[in-house]
Design an enzyme around this catalytic site. Sequence first.
Site, PDB file in Angstrom:
ATOM      1  N   SER A  34       0.807  -1.282   0.210  1.00 28.34           N
ATOM      2  CA  SER A  34       0.505   0.294   0.259  1.00 28.34           C
ATOM      3  C   SER A  34       0.415   1.639   0.078  1.00 28.34           C
ATOM      4  O   SER A  34       1.525   1.888  -0.736  1.00 28.34           O
ATOM      5  CB  SER A  34      -1.060  -0.101   1.670  1.00 28.34           C
ATOM      6  N   ARG A  68     -11.338   5.282  11.429  1.00 32.10           N
ATOM      7  CA  ARG A  68     -10.936   4.787  11.220  1.00 32.10           C
ATOM      8  C   ARG A  68     -11.968   3.702  10.279  1.00 32.10           C
ATOM      9  O   ARG A  68     -11.477   2.682   9.755  1.00 32.10           O
ATOM     10  CB  ARG A  68     -10.293   4.165  12.278  1.00 32.10           C
ATOM     11  N   ASP A 120      -8.843  -6.645  -4.279  1.00 36.14           N
ATOM     12  CA  ASP A 120      -8.229  -5.369  -3.770  1.00 36.14           C
ATOM     13  C   ASP A 120      -9.175  -4.552  -4.322  1.00 36.14           C
ATOM     14  O   ASP A 120      -9.026  -3.805  -6.005  1.00 36.14           O
ATOM     15  CB  ASP A 120      -6.758  -5.392  -3.897  1.00 36.14           C
ATOM     16  N   HIS A 176      -8.040  -5.277  -0.046  1.00 34.67           N
ATOM     17  CA  HIS A 176      -6.226  -4.521   0.322  1.00 34.67           C
ATOM     18  C   HIS A 176      -5.474  -4.958   0.852  1.00 34.67           C
ATOM     19  O   HIS A 176      -4.367  -4.867   1.563  1.00 34.67           O
ATOM     20  CB  HIS A 176      -6.755  -3.133   0.299  1.00 34.67           C
ATOM     21  N   ASP A 177      -6.626  -5.595   2.496  1.00 29.36           N
ATOM     22  CA  ASP A 177      -5.811  -6.583   3.859  1.00 29.36           C
ATOM     23  C   ASP A 177      -4.991  -7.637   3.171  1.00 29.36           C
ATOM     24  O   ASP A 177      -4.218  -7.712   4.443  1.00 29.36           O
ATOM     25  CB  ASP A 177      -7.013  -6.049   4.718  1.00 29.36           C
TER      26      ASP A 177
END
Lengths: 204, 375
Positions: free
Chosen positions: B154, B224, B319, B352-353
């Site tokens: 990222s 968050r 992602d 994405h994680d």
Amino acid sequence: MNSAQRAKERERFDFAVIANWIPPGERVLDLGCGDGRLLRYLRETRGIAGYGVEIDNTSVLGCIRNDIDVVQIDIEGGLSGFEDQSFDHVIISQALQAMHATERILGEMLRVAGEAVVSFPNFAYRTNRAAIVGGHMPVSEDLPFEWYETPNVRFFTIADFEALCAKLGIEIRERLAFDEDGQAVTDDPNLNGSLAFYRLGRKA
Amino acid sequence: MPLENSVGVVAPQRIRFNETLALKSGASLPGFELVCETYGTLNAARSNAVLVCHALSGGHHVAGVRADDAKDIGWWDNLVGPGKPLDTRRFFVVGVNNLGGCYGSTGPISINPQTGKRYGADFPMVTVEDWVATQARLADRLGIDTWAAVIGGSLGGMQALEWTLQFPDRIRHAIVIASAPKLSAQNIAFNEVARQAIISDPDFHGGHYGDYGVVPTNGLRLARMVGHITYLSDSQMGEKFGRQLRHGEPGFSYDVDFEIESYLRYQGDKFAGFFDANTYLITTKALDYFDPAYAYGGDLSAALARAKAQFFVASFTTDWRFAPARSREIVFALLHNRRRVAYAEIDCDAGHDSFLLDDAHYHDLLRAYLENISL
């Protein structure tokens, strides 16, 4: 010779035929490059700068292990991103028959490189014809899969391929055909050739 | 619980730089500190150093456990350790908290020597370029002339890319994972929502919340929560939470009804409990501003012409924050420049994680690539 040794011998032979057409130091793109062993061979024997394209995860991992620069994309969608005439040679070694978008791929190959090298198993080879006449799909040295597990999706012959090249305005610069024992065939290659190799270009 | 193949108990180092640092924004700092952790041993040739760059919320604590808190496992511990893909028996691995961070490097919660108070909102904006410039000074201090590799996911991947542009002769391999050559308008939009959540919190006080003895907890929490949605894939969220109800039936209230609400609130609360709001703002702006092609009229190929490193680029199919197409932009710009680059598009459900997970194929690829790096 056991079958693994024989396959390896056969592979070396195929690689040598292709390497013969690749001048040293060229930029080469290999489509459906598997674990990159052809590119590795060409790097070792011809000092090429090579890139592979591959969709299969295990093959991509094989390329990374072999220190081969591989780009994981689906060739069926074309080669967008690869710039026009950015390679000296583009190769598709016994992989064209496993792809659907035959015409598009051939067109894309000659867009990104000045010359294309194509090899494929000839479906009209003598023993394949005999198998069909006997009522069964052929399984041979160069078509080693049973019909229910073959990755191949296009079944074509030397005659078919050459007709398609003519239709697409692709110039056949050289053709080599070999029988199952690796002997070069000149007499009626569509009948006597098990594996065919081509050098292709755009007509001037 | 004993950790398998762990680097074990680790201690951070704090390194002081007394020279003035000119930042890309035009602002400058009279000096700064960086905290880092190192794992493994720098070899005699100093050729085995690998820098791990962190993303938005990560820091220098990459692997192992802290002496004072055995539960605080490094954020990329599944990758870094003896026998792990980034093998600390072979490599000397460096993790650093970036400038502007809140884990010990000089940042908004540090004391401003000119006022004797926390910087707060007065801390200057820093960019990916600034981070890499300060990481280079850290490398100098650690005696590392050239990194064997710089690796990051990222925003960390952007730093690896920037290394190849700012210091082309000081990095041999760039490993750029789940990254992009710049943010899209949609990416910036999500960042802006997160920032507005923080800035509009009554406890924000123009960024000087420290002077008031408060923190903009609600804003940080919301930021968050928004961010977290973009880190996960729709399919994974559906699989993990679906429409499951916390109490088995609708509550007809604004308390937690659905499990996904509970999850997001938990993630938001946890994050707001330790992360600094000004660091969050600065970091999202660093993401927004990163665009090496900007100086080249948007031509990424021209921007990457300086790079000499060999690249491994990887993306994840699910992602959508930095979709595979964003990684391919980097790959094809490198191909244009005839650079060595390998690219893998990894099937992983976690969005994405995914870059933080220990997906077997993903780790096999990294292990294979890293093993081929000559020392």
